[in-house]
Design an enzyme around this catalytic site. Structure first.
Site, PDB file in Angstrom:
ATOM      1  CG  HIS A  65      34.121  31.038  46.182  1.00 33.25           C
ATOM      2  ND1 HIS A  65      34.099  30.902  47.769  1.00 33.25           N
ATOM      3  CD2 HIS A  65      33.401  32.026  46.440  1.00 33.25           C
ATOM      4  CE1 HIS A  65      34.226  31.515  48.780  1.00 33.25           C
ATOM      5  NE2 HIS A  65      33.197  32.804  47.198  1.00 33.25           N
ATOM      6  CG  HIS A 108      32.543  35.180  45.232  1.00 28.83           C
ATOM      7  ND1 HIS A 108      31.513  34.521  46.022  1.00 28.83           N
ATOM      8  CD2 HIS A 108      32.172  35.191  44.169  1.00 28.83           C
ATOM      9  CE1 HIS A 108      30.493  34.216  44.848  1.00 28.83           C
ATOM     10  NE2 HIS A 108      30.978  34.877  44.063  1.00 28.83           N
ATOM     11  CG  ASP A 166      34.911  37.765  49.117  1.00 29.45           C
ATOM     12  OD1 ASP A 166      34.862  36.854  48.270  1.00 29.45           O
ATOM     13  OD2 ASP A 166      33.730  37.845  51.331  1.00 29.45           O
ATOM     14  CG  HIS A 167      36.516  33.556  49.738  1.00 27.61           C
ATOM     15  ND1 HIS A 167      36.928  32.913  50.607  1.00 27.61           N
ATOM     16  CD2 HIS A 167      35.058  34.189  50.423  1.00 27.61           C
ATOM     17  CE1 HIS A 167      35.635  32.878  51.487  1.00 27.61           C
ATOM     18  NE2 HIS A 167      34.766  33.490  50.856  1.00 27.61           N
ATOM     19  CG  HIS A 201      29.112  30.994  47.495  1.00 25.85           C
ATOM     20  ND1 HIS A 201      27.672  31.759  47.556  1.00 25.85           N
ATOM     21  CD2 HIS A 201      30.389  31.412  47.717  1.00 25.85           C
ATOM     22  CE1 HIS A 201      28.653  33.507  47.968  1.00 25.85           C
ATOM     23  NE2 HIS A 201      30.109  32.616  48.030  1.00 25.85           N
ATOM     24  CG  ASP A 260      31.563  32.812  51.391  1.00 18.31           C
ATOM     25  OD1 ASP A 260      32.523  32.639  52.445  1.00 18.31           O
ATOM     26  OD2 ASP A 260      31.336  33.595  50.312  1.00 18.31           O
ATOM     27  CG  HIS A 265      32.302  35.684  55.354  1.00 16.56           C
ATOM     28  ND1 HIS A 265      32.768  36.155  55.348  1.00 16.56           N
ATOM     29  CD2 HIS A 265      32.426  34.575  53.956  1.00 16.56           C
ATOM     30  CE1 HIS A 265      33.342  36.898  53.191  1.00 16.56           C
ATOM     31  NE2 HIS A 265      33.015  35.042  53.025  1.00 16.56           N
TER      32      HIS A 265
END
Length: 350
Positions: free
Chosen positions: A137, A139, A141-142, A194, A218, A256
């Site tokens: 996705h 975001h 942090d990905h 998400h 996520d 995570h």
């Protein structure tokens, strides 16, 4: 680094004592001032996910994580089957990227490259050619490492959903579409909730004599799942059911390291769940030694992950929820999921 098969990992670890002994560090889903995903309202999420402010915050996260965890937040353990190697790459303060290698050809793919320096270091150490980036996705942090890795690896393609604003996306994927990297075959599964365009990737293990491998981003964590920022409980439930249908031996590689917080929360819901108790004890020992808790299996997850147990009477009773006489079973399960999510969002690990 030596390789372990997942069964060897489970056999080689003895559960530790109940509770969290001194020296075990939580890597929480919420930490004041550190995590952009804490529930501070729609406005902040919109800024993080849709504006340059989110990217600047991500850059700050990367810098701080490199200073705090110069060798990564966890000790990675490669997993090998004949012809394939999976290397978890610990990035940021609790994320995982995954380098998946066709050992015959030396071709590789990476899932969710958060920190390009950490991912490139793994590529260099393994001596492989990066051919594909699979993003679950949008975001940061990905997806934050996409641009830097594409600049270094000219032939690398970036795969993901066209519904998410994934940086450097070159190959939008449809649901159930398959992509080959060397002898590796990944299947994209659409799992909104998400984010509206969230996807997970299923590696076919049959050619290598291994179980299937689910890189879940996520959508799903060990004993947990992601927040439905862009979907309803009904949407999230349908996406979780897609994962549930993949087979109990499927290996789960989450985005995570949230195991301790998620298992501790789950243990407050189901006080008499022996599988949950045992997994929590095991996770305590793993994290005390800074070892990764992945992978688990989807079969295991169904015994202790409350987000996958919405159909279980014992969880429903623990939440004080009962199905209405004319209520559809899936509507009731969505109501159970909503309540588990509400309680998880209020939960603070101590």
């Amino acid at each position: 680094q030596s390789c372990l098969r997942p069964a060897e990992q489970r056999a080689s670890q003895e559960p530790g004592s109940r509770g969290l002994p001194e020296g075990v560090e939580y890597i929480p889903t919420r930490k004041k001032g550190k995590n952009p995903m804490k529930p501070v309202g729609v406005a902040w999420y919109s800024l993080y996910a849709r504006t340059r402010l989110g990217y600047l915050f991500y850059q700050r996260q990367v810098k701080k994580a490199r200073e705090r965890y110069p060798h990564g937040h966890s000790v990675p353990q490669p997993y090998c089957f004949p012809g394939v190697k999976i290397l978890p790459v610990p990035v940021l303060s609790n994320n995982y990227s995954y380098l998946v290698i066709d050992t015959g050809s030396g071709q590789a793919a990476v899932i969710d490259p958060s920190d390009p320096l950490a991912v490139q270091a793994a590529i260099d150490q393994e001596g492989v050619m990066l051919e594909a980036i699979f993003c679950t996705h949008k975001h940061w942090d990905h997806s934050g490492g996409n641009e830097a890795l594409c600049q270094k690896h000219n032939s690398c393609r970036v795969y993901g959903s066209a519904l998410d604003a994934i940086p450097q996306l070159t190959n939008p994927l449809a649901d159930r579409e398959k992509v080959s990297v060397g002898c590796l075959t990944f299947e994209a599964l659409t799992t909104p909730g998400h984010t509206v365009g969230h996807m997970v990737y299923l590696l076919d293990g049959a050619p290598f004599g291994s179980p299937p491998c689910l890189f879940s981003g996520d959508l799903l964590f060990l004993a947990g799942c992601g927040r439905p920022f862009e979907g309803s409980p009904e949407t999230m439930l349908a996406s979780l059911d897609i994962a549930m249908d993949l087979g109990e031996d499927t290996l789960l590689w989450p985005g995570h390291e949230y195991a301790l917080e998620c298992l501790t929360f789950a243990s407050l819901l189901e006080l008499d769940n022996s599988a949950l108790e045992q997994k929590l004890q095991w996770a305590v020992q793993q994290r005390q030694e800074k070892r990764s808790t992945c992978p688990s299996t989807l079969g295991e997850e169904q015994t202790y992950n409350p987000f996958l147990r919405t159909h279980r009477p014992e969880l429903q009773e623990a939440l004080g929820l009962w199905q209405g006489t004319e209520e559809d079973s899936d509507a009731f399960r969505a109501r159970v999921l909503k309540e588990v999510r509400r309680r998880k969002d209020l939960y603070q690990a101590t």
